[in-house]
Write a protein that holds these residues in place. Structure first.
Motif, PDB file in Angstrom:
ATOM      1  N   ALA A 301       0.827  -1.202   0.000  1.00 29.50           N
ATOM      2  CA  ALA A 301       0.000   0.000   0.000  1.00 29.50           C
ATOM      3  C   ALA A 301       0.864   1.255   0.000  1.00 29.50           C
ATOM      4  O   ALA A 301       0.568   2.235  -0.690  1.00 29.50           O
ATOM      5  CB  ALA A 301      -0.924  -0.013   1.218  1.00 29.50           C
ATOM      6  N   HIS A 302       1.948   1.228   0.747  1.00 31.71           N
ATOM      7  CA  HIS A 302       2.822   2.391   0.825  1.00 31.71           C
ATOM      8  C   HIS A 302       3.475   2.679  -0.522  1.00 31.71           C
ATOM      9  O   HIS A 302       3.602   3.843  -0.935  1.00 31.71           O
ATOM     10  CB  HIS A 302       3.887   2.142   1.899  1.00 31.71           C
ATOM     11  CG  HIS A 302       4.702   3.352   2.238  1.00 31.71           C
ATOM     12  ND1 HIS A 302       5.968   3.556   1.759  1.00 31.71           N
ATOM     13  CD2 HIS A 302       4.418   4.431   3.028  1.00 31.71           C
ATOM     14  CE1 HIS A 302       6.440   4.697   2.225  1.00 31.71           C
ATOM     15  NE2 HIS A 302       5.525   5.251   2.999  1.00 31.71           N
ATOM     16  N   ARG A 303       3.889   1.631  -1.227  1.00 33.56           N
ATOM     17  CA  ARG A 303       4.547   1.820  -2.523  1.00 33.56           C
ATOM     18  C   ARG A 303       3.619   2.412  -3.568  1.00 33.56           C
ATOM     19  O   ARG A 303       4.039   3.181  -4.431  1.00 33.56           O
ATOM     20  CB  ARG A 303       5.091   0.483  -3.059  1.00 33.56           C
ATOM     21  CG  ARG A 303       6.289  -0.055  -2.353  1.00 33.56           C
ATOM     22  CD  ARG A 303       6.930  -1.176  -3.169  1.00 33.56           C
ATOM     23  NE  ARG A 303       6.006  -2.244  -3.509  1.00 33.56           N
ATOM     24  CZ  ARG A 303       5.740  -3.298  -2.764  1.00 33.56           C
ATOM     25  NH1 ARG A 303       6.325  -3.422  -1.571  1.00 33.56           N
ATOM     26  NH2 ARG A 303       4.891  -4.226  -3.161  1.00 33.56           N
ATOM     27  N   CYS A 304       2.354   2.026  -3.520  1.00 30.23           N
ATOM     28  CA  CYS A 304       1.453   2.404  -4.617  1.00 30.23           C
ATOM     29  C   CYS A 304       1.026   3.867  -4.542  1.00 30.23           C
ATOM     30  O   CYS A 304       0.494   4.406  -5.506  1.00 30.23           O
ATOM     31  CB  CYS A 304       0.240   1.486  -4.664  1.00 30.23           C
ATOM     32  SG  CYS A 304      -1.050   1.858  -3.474  1.00 30.23           S
ATOM     33  N   GLY A 305       1.250   4.518  -3.390  1.00 26.48           N
ATOM     34  CA  GLY A 305       1.012   5.955  -3.322  1.00 26.48           C
ATOM     35  C   GLY A 305      -0.403   6.367  -2.988  1.00 26.48           C
ATOM     36  O   GLY A 305      -0.683   7.564  -2.882  1.00 26.48           O
ATOM     37  N   HIS A 306      -1.301   5.418  -2.826  1.00 30.64           N
ATOM     38  CA  HIS A 306      -2.657   5.767  -2.392  1.00 30.64           C
ATOM     39  C   HIS A 306      -3.142   4.681  -1.442  1.00 30.64           C
ATOM     40  O   HIS A 306      -2.685   3.541  -1.499  1.00 30.64           O
ATOM     41  CB  HIS A 306      -3.612   5.929  -3.575  1.00 30.64           C
ATOM     42  CG  HIS A 306      -3.778   4.694  -4.405  1.00 30.64           C
ATOM     43  ND1 HIS A 306      -4.620   3.666  -4.056  1.00 30.64           N
ATOM     44  CD2 HIS A 306      -3.195   4.310  -5.567  1.00 30.64           C
ATOM     45  CE1 HIS A 306      -4.556   2.714  -4.965  1.00 30.64           C
ATOM     46  NE2 HIS A 306      -3.696   3.075  -5.889  1.00 30.64           N
ATOM     47  N   PRO A 307      -4.064   5.008  -0.526  1.00 31.37           N
ATOM     48  CA  PRO A 307      -4.476   4.023   0.478  1.00 31.37           C
ATOM     49  C   PRO A 307      -5.115   2.795  -0.160  1.00 31.37           C
ATOM     50  O   PRO A 307      -5.827   2.891  -1.167  1.00 31.37           O
ATOM     51  CB  PRO A 307      -5.493   4.791   1.336  1.00 31.37           C
ATOM     52  CG  PRO A 307      -5.200   6.236   1.085  1.00 31.37           C
ATOM     53  CD  PRO A 307      -4.713   6.315  -0.321  1.00 31.37           C
ATOM     54  N   LEU A 308      -4.858   1.653   0.443  1.00 31.30           N
ATOM     55  CA  LEU A 308      -5.495   0.416   0.029  1.00 31.30           C
ATOM     56  C   LEU A 308      -6.378  -0.106   1.168  1.00 31.30           C
ATOM     57  O   LEU A 308      -6.030   0.042   2.338  1.00 31.30           O
ATOM     58  CB  LEU A 308      -4.459  -0.657  -0.312  1.00 31.30           C
ATOM     59  CG  LEU A 308      -3.603  -0.456  -1.564  1.00 31.30           C
ATOM     60  CD1 LEU A 308      -2.694  -1.669  -1.757  1.00 31.30           C
ATOM     61  CD2 LEU A 308      -4.464  -0.241  -2.802  1.00 31.30           C
ATOM     62  N   TYR A 309      -7.508  -0.705   0.791  1.00 27.48           N
ATOM     63  CA  TYR A 309      -8.326  -1.445   1.740  1.00 27.48           C
ATOM     64  C   TYR A 309      -7.881  -2.898   1.700  1.00 27.48           C
ATOM     65  O   TYR A 309      -7.855  -3.517   0.634  1.00 27.48           O
ATOM     66  CB  TYR A 309      -9.807  -1.325   1.391  1.00 27.48           C
ATOM     67  CG  TYR A 309     -10.663  -2.315   2.141  1.00 27.48           C
ATOM     68  CD1 TYR A 309     -10.899  -2.153   3.502  1.00 27.48           C
ATOM     69  CD2 TYR A 309     -11.206  -3.425   1.498  1.00 27.48           C
ATOM     70  CE1 TYR A 309     -11.666  -3.074   4.199  1.00 27.48           C
ATOM     71  CE2 TYR A 309     -11.966  -4.346   2.188  1.00 27.48           C
ATOM     72  CZ  TYR A 309     -12.201  -4.170   3.535  1.00 27.48           C
ATOM     73  OH  TYR A 309     -12.942  -5.084   4.226  1.00 27.48           O
ATOM     74  N   LEU A 310      -7.528  -3.447   2.854  1.00 25.57           N
ATOM     75  CA  LEU A 310      -6.988  -4.800   2.937  1.00 25.57           C
ATOM     76  C   LEU A 310      -7.802  -5.626   3.913  1.00 25.57           C
ATOM     77  O   LEU A 310      -8.366  -5.090   4.877  1.00 25.57           O
ATOM     78  CB  LEU A 310      -5.524  -4.754   3.407  1.00 25.57           C
ATOM     79  CG  LEU A 310      -4.589  -3.858   2.583  1.00 25.57           C
ATOM     80  CD1 LEU A 310      -3.267  -3.663   3.301  1.00 25.57           C
ATOM     81  CD2 LEU A 310      -4.374  -4.446   1.196  1.00 25.57           C
ATOM     82  N   GLU A 311      -7.892  -6.908   3.660  1.00 26.70           N
ATOM     83  CA  GLU A 311      -8.626  -7.813   4.544  1.00 26.70           C
ATOM     84  C   GLU A 311      -7.708  -8.914   5.046  1.00 26.70           C
ATOM     85  O   GLU A 311      -6.830  -9.383   4.334  1.00 26.70           O
ATOM     86  CB  GLU A 311      -9.818  -8.443   3.811  1.00 26.70           C
ATOM     87  CG  GLU A 311     -10.899  -7.462   3.434  1.00 26.70           C
ATOM     88  CD  GLU A 311     -12.096  -8.130   2.768  1.00 26.70           C
ATOM     89  OE1 GLU A 311     -12.010  -9.356   2.506  1.00 26.70           O
ATOM     90  OE2 GLU A 311     -13.095  -7.443   2.526  1.00 26.70           O
ATOM     91  N   ARG A 312      -7.965  -9.299   6.301  1.00 23.61           N
ATOM     92  CA  ARG A 312      -7.239 -10.407   6.897  1.00 23.61           C
ATOM     93  C   ARG A 312      -8.239 -11.284   7.638  1.00 23.61           C
ATOM     94  O   ARG A 312      -8.986 -10.772   8.471  1.00 23.61           O
ATOM     95  CB  ARG A 312      -6.166  -9.908   7.861  1.00 23.61           C
ATOM     96  CG  ARG A 312      -5.152  -8.987   7.165  1.00 23.61           C
ATOM     97  CD  ARG A 312      -4.003  -8.617   8.076  1.00 23.61           C
ATOM     98  NE  ARG A 312      -3.389  -9.775   8.680  1.00 23.61           N
ATOM     99  CZ  ARG A 312      -2.569 -10.605   8.047  1.00 23.61           C
ATOM    100  NH1 ARG A 312      -2.280 -10.393   6.778  1.00 23.61           N
ATOM    101  NH2 ARG A 312      -2.051 -11.633   8.647  1.00 23.61           N
ATOM    102  N   PRO A 313      -8.290 -12.586   7.345  1.00 24.20           N
ATOM    103  CA  PRO A 313      -7.522 -13.234   6.285  1.00 24.20           C
ATOM    104  C   PRO A 313      -7.985 -12.774   4.898  1.00 24.20           C
ATOM    105  O   PRO A 313      -9.143 -12.415   4.716  1.00 24.20           O
ATOM    106  CB  PRO A 313      -7.800 -14.713   6.501  1.00 24.20           C
ATOM    107  CG  PRO A 313      -9.124 -14.750   7.194  1.00 24.20           C
ATOM    108  CD  PRO A 313      -9.177 -13.536   8.062  1.00 24.20           C
ATOM    109  N   ALA A 314      -7.050 -12.803   3.961  1.00 20.85           N
ATOM    110  CA  ALA A 314      -7.359 -12.355   2.608  1.00 20.85           C
ATOM    111  C   ALA A 314      -8.203 -13.390   1.879  1.00 20.85           C
ATOM    112  O   ALA A 314      -8.197 -14.578   2.207  1.00 20.85           O
ATOM    113  CB  ALA A 314      -6.064 -12.113   1.830  1.00 20.85           C
TER     114      ALA A 314
END
Length: 454
Positions: A301-314
């Protein structure tokens, strides 16, 4: 649970000067209990629902129960918070009334205080003389109760998942290594600066407070860029046996700490016993796979330059952070890439192309991009091979295979690595290669997909 301290503090910032409570008592026929102010009271003859002013710093819900008991004698009822009513009182002060509601049996009689001299059960559409504000509240409540499934907000909150919330920072040193702190409670766990949100806090404020407590540094003061509140990722973690409620995490960019700033870190020994800065690759030697995957997700998420929504477990189709791409040609050769000797996976080894996922790429999109970046060619018609075994040194990796029909002269070395070659399959193991290739080479003898262009 509704935190009325937060609500009253917010109201104070809005200019509210006093707080009141009210209770709309309904019977099972849908009528509302109204009581009439006595002749000696302010606004004599006015009909109203039970209520009054908050006493001191009493709990708002406790104040509602007290007023209901004092004015009607009704006690032990379950009160549900419904809404607020703002008005100006007879002294010219701005008042916010917190309105609750409850239900009693038909025919319930009230025992009135000296401040009231009459009672009646009225239909919401046929109310006696009452204030405009209370009329609005009663009508509003009746209209919503007529909607199937609607409940007052406090009752509704008991039917939905209410996740715990945390805020944390991704902090690096000037070389780009990531800060981790070893947990004093579980030494196998390495944490980011941050922690759970307390009442009235935002996730960012919680991250700043927790980082100050854990590191002895105010990250916002150390690096004013932190005050831009750059959100890196929102991570929803499902409840499990270890932590039986869902968790919503907010990860912010904590900036870079210089050597001088690092020297001023003072850990809270009750929470953490040591800190270190490691590369993303090296952190896998200090973390279990679950924590390492969370780190890789955040770094993506940090590399892509915009916030990502992430789920765990994916989700199964999203449960990867890197790709390995086995590209063969009709002559039975495998595309191999001689890695750099510096930090990173497999330094100085010959490996197939591959790398970490970017943004929200699919495995196929990641594979196509990595081959383009490392070898300058376009591949299509990918097929998925079995995931690596745990001892293959390929954590969180999806393995893809494609057949390429171009000329070896079309290969173009990218910014990484030392050389590219198409190597006959029976010669691959004669190179300095990772052990996982012994597992995958036999799988490449099966039929290969068509479709590639140099």
């Amino acid at each position: 649970m509704i935190d009325f301290e937060v609500l009253t503090a917010s109201a104070g910032r809005e200019g509210i000067e006093r707080f009141g409570v009210g209770v709309v008592v309904r019977d099972r026929s849908g009528r509302v209990l109204l009581i009439r102010r006595a002749a000696h009271d302010v606004l004599p003859g006015l009909w109203e629902y039970p209520g009054g002013g908050r006493e001191g710093d009493e709990d708002i819900e406790a104040g509602a129960a007290r007023e209901l008991a004092e004015e009607t004698g009704l006690t032990g009822l379950h009160l549900e918070y419904a809404r607020t009513l703002d008005f100006t009182n007879h002294n010219g002060l701005q008042v916010r009334q917190f309105v609750f509601t409850t239900v009693v049996a038909d025919g319930t009689a009230a025992v009135l205080s000296d401040d009231h001299d009459g009672q009646q059960w009225a239909r919401p559409e046929a109310l006696p003389h009452t204030g405009d504000g209370q009329r609005q509240v009663i009508t509003w409540l009746a209209d919503r109760l007529a909607v199937p499934g609607w409940r007052p907000v406090s009752g509704h909150l008991t039917t939905i998942a209410r996740p715990a919330t945390y805020g944390s920072f991704l902090v690096t040193n000037p070389a780009g290594r990531i800060l981790g702190m070893r947990s004093a409670t579980d030494p196998a766990v390495w944490d980011f600066p941050g922690g759970m949100v307390e009442n009235g806090e935002s996730p960012f404020d919680a991250a700043v407070r927790e980082a100050r407590e854990e590191l002895g540094l105010d990250l916002a003061a150390e690096n004013p860029q932190v005050l831009r509140r750059r959100l890196v990722a929102v991570i929803h973690t499902q409840a499990d046996a270890d932590y039986p409620v869902p968790v919503a995490g907010h990860v912010f960019d904590g900036g870079t700490l210089t050597a001088e700033q690092q020297a001023r870190i003072r850990l809270d020994p009750t929470e953490h016993t040591e800190f270190r800065f490691e590369t993303a690759h090296d952190w896998r030697h200090h973390m279990d796979l679950d924590h390492y995957q969370r780190l890789r997700q955040i770094l993506r998420a940090h590399r892509c330059g915009h916030p990502l929504y992430l789920e765990r477990p994916a989700r199964p189709d999203d449960d990867f952070e890197g790709v390995l791409v086995l590209v063969t040609d009709p002559a039975g050769r495998l595309l191999m890439h001689l890695r750099d000797t510096g930090p990173g996976p497999w330094p100085g080894y010959w490996t197939p192309p591959g790398g970490w996922r970017e943004g929200d790429e699919s495995a196929e999109e990641s594979a196509v991009r990595e081959v383009r970046e490392e070898a300058g060619i376009e591949i299509t018609g990918l097929r998925t091979l079995p995931d690596p075994l745990p001892d293959h040194g390929l954590p969180l990796t999806r393995v893809q295979h494609a057949t390429w029909t171009g000329s070896e002269n079309d290969l173009q070395l990218g910014d990484e690595g030392q050389a590219l070659r198409m190597v006959p399959l029976d010669e691959v193991l004669g190179l300095h290669v990772p052990p996982y290739l012994q597992h995958y080479l036999p799988l490449l003898t099966s039929s290969q997909p068509e479709g590639a262009r140099p």
